[in-house]
Design a protein around this motif. Structure first.
Motif: not given
Length: 139
Positions: A70-79, A107-115
Motif C-alpha cells: 500500500k505504501a509503494l502504491r501511494e509513492r507511485l502516485s508521485g511525479t 467508484a464507491a470505495t475511497q482509495e484509502c480503503d483499498f487493500t
C-alpha cells in the motif's frame, strides 16, 4: 526492449497460494495489454508446433507485506514515478466476478480503503530498483 528497463511484480506473500497465483496472472495480463512490445513473436518448436510468444524479459516476483505494498502504491502516485507503467490488484477487484461490478464497487470505495494484493511495475531499471531493490523473491 533494452537492458535499462525492468519489470517486477510485488505480491503479498501472506496470501493463500491461489490468490497469489491469481494476482500474478491478472497483473501479467494487464501489463501485456499496456506493453505489448514485451511479448515476443510466436515460435515453432522442432516438430513445427507453434507456441505463442511469451514475455521477452525476466519478471521477478517479489514479496512484501500488505502495508508495504500500500505504501509503494501511494509513492507511485508521485511525479517522480510517472514514467513507470504500473498495475495494481486489490481486494476490491478480487471480490468481484463481473467487471461492471468492479467498476461500481471501485467508484464507491475511497482509495484509502483499498487493500492491495499486488503491484506490477515496468520502467527504467534504476527507478524500479529504487522502489523494490530491497524486497525478497516470493518463494
Amino acid at each position: 526492449m533494452n537492458n535499462e528497463m525492468k519489470c517486477v511484480m510485488i505480491i503479498d506473500g501472506e496470501l493463500p497460494t491461489g490468490i497469489i497465483a491469481n494476482t500474478a496472472a491478472i497483473l501479467g495480463i494487464t501489463l501485456g495489454k499496456h506493453i505489448p512490445a514485451l511479448v515476443g513473436d510466436d515460435i515453432p518448436d522442432g516438430s513445427g508446433m507453434i507456441h505463442r510468444g511469451i514475455i521477452t524479459i525476466p519478471v521477478p516476483v517479489l514479496k512484501a507485506p500488505g502495508a508495504l505494498i500500500k505504501a509503494l502504491r501511494e509513492r507511485l502516485s508521485g511525479t517522480e514515478y510517472r514514467s513507470l507503467i504500473t498495475a495494481d490488484f486489490s481486494d476490491v477487484a478480487q471480490s468481484c466476478n463481473v467487471y461492471s461490478d468492479y467498476r461500481k464497487k471501485a467508484a464507491a470505495t475511497q482509495e484509502c480503503d483499498f487493500t492491495y494484493l499486488g503491484l506490477a511495475l515496468y520502467g527504467e531499471k534504476k527507478l524500479v530498483n529504487s522502489l523494490t531493490g530491497s524486497l525478497p523473491l516470493l518463494r
